[in-house]
Design a protein around this motif. Structure first.
Motif, PDB file in Angstrom:
ATOM      1  N   UNK A 285       3.022   0.751   8.000  1.00  0.00           N
ATOM      2  CA  UNK A 285       1.796   0.521   7.010  1.00  0.00           C
ATOM      3  C   UNK A 285       2.493   0.599   5.483  1.00  0.00           C
ATOM      4  N   UNK A 286       1.876  -0.224   4.566  1.00  0.00           N
ATOM      5  CA  UNK A 286       2.236  -0.084   3.328  1.00  0.00           C
ATOM      6  C   UNK A 286       1.276  -0.014   2.364  1.00  0.00           C
ATOM      7  N   UNK A 287       0.045  -0.477   2.660  1.00  0.00           N
ATOM      8  CA  UNK A 287      -1.080  -0.297   1.998  1.00  0.00           C
ATOM      9  C   UNK A 287      -2.097   0.551   2.678  1.00  0.00           C
ATOM     10  N   UNK A 288      -2.278   1.574   1.625  1.00  0.00           N
ATOM     11  CA  UNK A 288      -3.095   2.796   2.149  1.00  0.00           C
ATOM     12  C   UNK A 288      -4.534   2.813   1.598  1.00  0.00           C
ATOM     13  N   UNK A 289      -5.680   2.218   2.143  1.00  0.00           N
ATOM     14  CA  UNK A 289      -6.726   2.038   1.500  1.00  0.00           C
ATOM     15  C   UNK A 289      -8.019   2.980   1.738  1.00  0.00           C
ATOM     16  N   UNK A 290      -7.441   4.142   2.874  1.00  0.00           N
ATOM     17  CA  UNK A 290      -8.882   4.819   3.256  1.00  0.00           C
ATOM     18  C   UNK A 290      -7.924   6.368   3.374  1.00  0.00           C
ATOM     19  N   UNK A 291      -8.618   7.451   3.033  1.00  0.00           N
ATOM     20  CA  UNK A 291      -8.286   8.777   3.371  1.00  0.00           C
ATOM     21  C   UNK A 291      -9.506   9.474   3.701  1.00  0.00           C
ATOM     22  N   UNK A 292      -9.351  10.504   4.597  1.00  0.00           N
ATOM     23  CA  UNK A 292     -10.238  11.286   5.238  1.00  0.00           C
ATOM     24  C   UNK A 292     -10.500  13.093   5.018  1.00  0.00           C
ATOM     25  N   UNK A 293     -11.436  13.378   5.109  1.00  0.00           N
ATOM     26  CA  UNK A 293     -11.637  14.996   4.994  1.00  0.00           C
ATOM     27  C   UNK A 293     -12.676  15.167   5.757  1.00  0.00           C
ATOM     28  N   UNK A 294     -12.924  16.509   6.663  1.00  0.00           N
ATOM     29  CA  UNK A 294     -14.000  16.928   7.191  1.00  0.00           C
ATOM     30  C   UNK A 294     -13.923  18.315   7.172  1.00  0.00           C
ATOM     31  N   UNK A 336       5.571 -10.099   8.246  1.00  0.00           N
ATOM     32  CA  UNK A 336       5.356  -9.880   6.871  1.00  0.00           C
ATOM     33  C   UNK A 336       3.760 -10.067   6.702  1.00  0.00           C
ATOM     34  N   UNK A 337       3.497  -9.926   5.456  1.00  0.00           N
ATOM     35  CA  UNK A 337       2.024  -9.974   5.140  1.00  0.00           C
ATOM     36  C   UNK A 337       1.861 -10.900   4.032  1.00  0.00           C
ATOM     37  N   UNK A 348       0.930  -0.788  -4.689  1.00  0.00           N
ATOM     38  CA  UNK A 348       1.064   0.349  -5.737  1.00  0.00           C
ATOM     39  C   UNK A 348      -0.224   0.865  -6.221  1.00  0.00           C
ATOM     40  N   UNK A 349      -0.855   0.621  -7.355  1.00  0.00           N
ATOM     41  CA  UNK A 349      -1.907   1.087  -8.169  1.00  0.00           C
ATOM     42  C   UNK A 349      -3.158   1.506  -7.189  1.00  0.00           C
ATOM     43  N   UNK A 350      -3.226   0.645  -6.364  1.00  0.00           N
ATOM     44  CA  UNK A 350      -4.698   0.740  -5.250  1.00  0.00           C
ATOM     45  C   UNK A 350      -4.264   1.640  -4.167  1.00  0.00           C
ATOM     46  N   UNK A 351      -3.190   1.435  -3.603  1.00  0.00           N
ATOM     47  CA  UNK A 351      -2.708   2.136  -2.434  1.00  0.00           C
ATOM     48  C   UNK A 351      -2.735   3.610  -2.523  1.00  0.00           C
ATOM     49  N   UNK A 352      -3.520   4.430  -1.581  1.00  0.00           N
ATOM     50  CA  UNK A 352      -3.716   5.920  -1.821  1.00  0.00           C
ATOM     51  C   UNK A 352      -2.570   6.696  -1.315  1.00  0.00           C
ATOM     52  N   UNK A 353      -1.060   6.358  -1.979  1.00  0.00           N
ATOM     53  CA  UNK A 353       0.051   6.859  -1.555  1.00  0.00           C
ATOM     54  C   UNK A 353       0.035   8.726  -1.812  1.00  0.00           C
ATOM     55  N   UNK A 354       0.651   9.289  -1.251  1.00  0.00           N
ATOM     56  CA  UNK A 354       0.801  10.818  -1.457  1.00  0.00           C
ATOM     57  C   UNK A 354       1.053  11.257  -2.686  1.00  0.00           C
ATOM     58  N   UNK A 784       0.214  -5.334  12.490  1.00  0.00           N
ATOM     59  CA  UNK A 784       1.161  -4.375  12.161  1.00  0.00           C
ATOM     60  C   UNK A 784       0.260  -3.144  11.651  1.00  0.00           C
ATOM     61  N   UNK A 785       0.526  -1.883  12.380  1.00  0.00           N
ATOM     62  CA  UNK A 785      -0.211  -0.877  12.272  1.00  0.00           C
ATOM     63  C   UNK A 785      -0.433  -0.534  10.876  1.00  0.00           C
ATOM     64  N   UNK A 786      -1.690  -0.244  10.534  1.00  0.00           N
ATOM     65  CA  UNK A 786      -2.279  -0.073   9.265  1.00  0.00           C
ATOM     66  C   UNK A 786      -2.882  -1.414   8.782  1.00  0.00           C
ATOM     67  N   UNK A 787      -2.982  -2.522   9.460  1.00  0.00           N
ATOM     68  CA  UNK A 787      -3.472  -3.533   8.932  1.00  0.00           C
ATOM     69  C   UNK A 787      -5.027  -3.954   9.867  1.00  0.00           C
ATOM     70  N   UNK A 788      -5.812  -3.007   9.537  1.00  0.00           N
ATOM     71  CA  UNK A 788      -7.015  -3.011  10.362  1.00  0.00           C
ATOM     72  C   UNK A 788      -7.879  -4.042   9.994  1.00  0.00           C
ATOM     73  N   UNK A 789      -8.371  -4.436  10.926  1.00  0.00           N
ATOM     74  CA  UNK A 789      -9.605  -5.287  10.831  1.00  0.00           C
ATOM     75  C   UNK A 789     -10.837  -4.772  11.373  1.00  0.00           C
ATOM     76  N   UNK A 790     -11.644  -4.348  10.295  1.00  0.00           N
ATOM     77  CA  UNK A 790     -12.903  -3.794  10.771  1.00  0.00           C
ATOM     78  C   UNK A 790     -14.220  -4.588  10.725  1.00  0.00           C
TER      79      UNK A 790
END
Length: 790
Positions: A285-294, A336-337, A348-354, A784-790
């Motif tokens: 995965x290269x674009x991270x658009x979701x992060x979680x916490x519980x 590729x994508x 980059x700017x929108x991806x939730x990188x660590x 590819x992993x991370x390319x979620x179709x929801x």
């Protein structure tokens, strides 16, 4: 009796406030004009409308002229021969998209939903697959389907296409590679760019088809005789019209966007940087658009789903927005994508990188111990991802107790365990709702460093995949409820149950197996789930599951919520992937509108615009499916072409009147055993029972039968894998019986007419590993992993 005219009072326009937000000199809204025109006794000209609405100012009249032109372009109204405007989307006139068929006829998918309408081959001469049009419903065809005639073409979908150039008797023409494009393109003698006979070319259409003439075009690129290894993805992009280049206006806008989140952008947002939010994705995965916490609460759990705030950077009406809307979604090919947004934003700017500050839109939920959402809130935030985790390592820590990994991430392990505990509650709620779970296998293509396929292997889903999936489902469900509560115009993700015909076919099939689907004429998801559980010990469970899966419809985007059948949810919308799906971006804007103090109904997007947009985005999703399947079909043919003559066991994945599609074990590639390659017999096709039966021998081939076959021929250009039947396999995997004469060339089989040749079967779209979408996962490939179709 003459219908009385309604009073023309633009001040009573319910969308007046919205129009004032959008325009300095607002004119009556589209909705108001549509209602007013429909309420008149006869069609109204522009001058008549101007007088009736008391629009005297030249700017107002010019605004009315432009609005009517736009409404006509979008198919909301049409003009008759006297210049009078008539509303579309009544009982007879409908607007929507043309769906072509290689046999020449077509179907029309209305924007407003409902049953598809048959279009005759004569009317299909004027259009091509994908064109938008207005159709008049005229009755039914010979099969009882609704039928219509073409009234007006609104928008042409095909400006260029890919096909093979041929020249006969001095006339050049291109046969499109996309079989839904049923007309050849005429290429005049001075426009073929030295293309050779049979070569693959890109042709630009200069004149669209009419009732008397085929489309005319000119060759703008020669691709060669064959699809070269390494170009299969680019070829698929060209064939299906996937946008690949960024317009100059987009490039200019990107230059004005900063490389990092500015301090000014963080103001007025809730600070979540100390909250241990994490992303969990696939290794590539290269674009991270979701992060979680519980975290646990006395009455259950708090779940925080933070999503990249793309809406902060992609503003309505901007060049970025126009291009994102045009693309509709990112397209994930095996290697590729093609992104919906430029890499500066998506990776980059929108991806939730660590370990970097990022803007986010947050869905903050309180979930009861039983897994039901008790309440939720939405707000803008600024976050800092505490880790980029992988599915496999999270599963290893939570399920396998991998101590090395637990030590490495010891500060996060308690939070991951909270997520796992929440997942178990959400999973129980899913089961109680009766959501449909199909047991399917997903695959991925593995390449070496040179881009050559090493192998095709199954993808194993684990608790980490399912954990994230349930978190995303919860956020999407909470979003749909919020949209409904705030009366926000937006797009829902609707998934309807089987229609009457599909349900009838399914029930007839089940009756042959001694089974019955509960629910009578209106079965619910729980009835499907109950039946699936009851057949788990049967040897034909895969057959039953496959037929049940194929009875369900495809999910679509629509402004009217009708619920999600597959997930057993009354309300569902897409919120969690604005980097790669435009509907999510639109939802974020609506939520932001309310967060800024606006009222839901004043959100500046009209229902009619949403109808067209929903249809367009459903189309771009289907287009992405077709393009990626096509690229994979070429790759798979290239992968196995050195295996011609080898024998494999396999499973029948499709039964048609012209033969059997078989998926080969270990290779995960489909090929066709043509009916002429079966026993010396005449085989009858039963579409209800999904089987072929030999009249003389009584031999039956069914969906999911285990067989042994030989690879007879592979053609990557045509995406064809031809197989020869050797026999069926018994439950122990032994060859049960050799096919009587089944391995002979077709030319030596008594001259029987040969039907369509086979190839790599285009599988229904596979759900990705990180899915929160409504259709149950279908067997086939994996993005590819991370390319979620929801």
């Amino acid at each position: 009796m003459v219908k009385k005219k309604s009073p023309a009072n633009p001040a009573s326009d319910p969308y007046r406030e919205r129009e004032q937000q959008k325009y300095d000199n607002p004119v009556p809204s589209r909705e108001f004009l549509m209602d007013f025109i429909a309420d008149q006794a006869r069609p109204q000209t522009r001058d008549q409308l101007g007088r009736a609405l008391e629009l005297e100012d030249p700017d107002a009249l010019e605004g009315l002229r432009r609005r009517l032109i736009a409404m006509e372009r979008d198919g909301q109204v049409i003009r008759n021969r006297r210049g009078g405007y008539v509303p579309v989307d009544n009982e007879e006139l409908l607007r929507g998209r043309i769906i072509g068929h290689q046999d020449g006829y077509g179907q029309f998918a209305p924007d407003v939903g409902g049953e598809r309408i048959y279009i005759s081959p004569r009317d299909m001469r004027m259009v091509l697959h994908g064109d938008r049009a207005v159709v008049r419903v005229t009755g039914t065809n010979h099969e009882g389907q609704p039928a219509g005639i073409l009234v007006e073409v609104l928008e042409r979908a095909n400006k260029t296409l890919v096909g093979r150039f041929h020249e006969e008797s001095g006339v050049g023409f291109v046969v499109p590679s996309n079989k839904r494009l049923h007309q050849d393109v005429i290429v005049p003698g001075d426009a073929h760019k030295n293309a050779g006979n049979g070569e693959l070319v890109v042709v630009q259409i200069s004149q669209q088809p009419t009732v008397r003439r085929q489309p005319i075009g000119e060759v703008i690129q020669v691709l060669g005789e064959h699809i070269k290894p390494g170009t299969e993805i680019e070829t698929a992009q060209l064939i299906y019209g996937i946008p690949m280049e960024w317009p100059e206006a987009v490039q200019k806008e990107l230059q004005r966007i900063p490389d990092e989140v500015t301090e000014a952008d963080k103001q007025g947002r809730k600070d979540l940087r100390d909250l241990p939010l994490v992303t969990i994705d696939g290794a590539d995965a290269r674009d991270f658009d979701d992060a979680v916490f519980a975290e646990p609460k006395p009455s259950g759990w708090r779940l925080v789903v933070a999503i990249a705030d793309v809406s902060h950077y992609v503003r309505p009406g901007s060049a970025l927005d126009r291009e994102a809307r045009n693309r509709g979604n990112s397209v994930y090919f095996p290697r590729n994508v093609v992104p919906m947004l430029p890499e500066k934003l998506s990776n980059g700017l929108c991806s939730l990188n660590p370990d970097v500050d990022r803007l986010c839109m947050v869905c903050d939920m309180l979930i009861g111990s039983g897994g039901a959402i008790r309440r939720s809130s939405f707000y803008r935030g600024v976050m800092r991802s505490h880790a980029r985790l992988l599915y496999d390592e999270v599963a290893a820590m939570l399920v396998d107790g991998d101590q090395k990994l637990r030590d490495k991430h010891k500060t996060l392990v308690p939070h991951l365990e909270n997520l796992h505990g929440l997942y178990q509650s959400l999973r129980k709620a899913r089961n109680r709702r009766g959501a449909i779970d199909f047991d399917t296998t997903e695959t991925q293509i593995v390449f070496d460093d040179n881009g050559i396929i090493q192998n095709i292997e199954p993808v194993e889903r684990n608790d980490a995949h399912r954990l994230i999936e349930e978190c995303m489902l919860a956020a999407n469900q909470a979003t749909a409820r919020y949209l409904h509560k705030q009366k926000l115009p937006s797009l829902f993700r609707n998934h309807e149950g089987p229609d009457e015909d599909r349900l009838d076919n399914l029930n007839r099939f089940l009756a042959e197996t001694g089974l019955k689907l509960g629910g009578g004429d209106d079965p619910q998801p729980a009835d499907f789930a109950k039946l699936l559980r009851s057949v788990q010990s049967r040897p034909d469970k895969h057959l039953i599951q496959t037929v049940m899966l194929r009875s369900l419809k495809q999910a679509v985007y629509h402004p009217e919520n009708t619920g999600h059948f597959g997930l057993a949810m009354d309300e569902y919308a897409h919120f969690t992937s604005p980097i790669r799906r435009y509907p999510d971006l639109l939802v974020h804007r609506g939520i932001g509108h309310v967060a800024d103090g606006g009222k839901g109904p004043t959100f500046p997007v009209g229902k009619d615009e949403l109808l067209s947009l929903g249809e367009h985005l459903s189309m771009t999703e289907r287009r992405a499916d077709e393009a990626t399947r096509d690229a994979e079909a070429i790759l798979k043919c290239q992968y196995i072409r050195d295996k011609v003559g080898e024998e494999f066991n396999g499973t029948v994945t499709g039964v048609t009147g012209f033969g059997l599609f078989v998926e080969l074990d270990e290779l995960y590639v489909d090929g066709l055993v043509h009916v002429t390659q079966l026993e010396n017999d005449f085989f009858r096709f039963d579409p209800i029972g999904h089987h072929l039966t030999g009249e003389r021998t009584g031999k039956v081939y069914r969906l999911t039968d285990r067989v042994r076959v030989r690879i007879a021929r592979v053609d990557p250009d045509e995406r064809k894998v031809d197989l020869a039947m050797l026999g069926t396999l018994d439950p122990n995997g032994e060859l049960e019986e050799a096919a009587e004469g089944g391995d002979r060339p077709a030319a030596k089989r008594g001259g029987r007419k040969r039907g369509p040749k086979g190839g790599v079967k285009k599988q229904p779209k596979a759900e990705s590993a990180k899915s929160d979408d409504g259709e149950p996962a279908k067997k086939g490939r994996r993005r590819r992993s991370g390319s979620r179709r929801r």
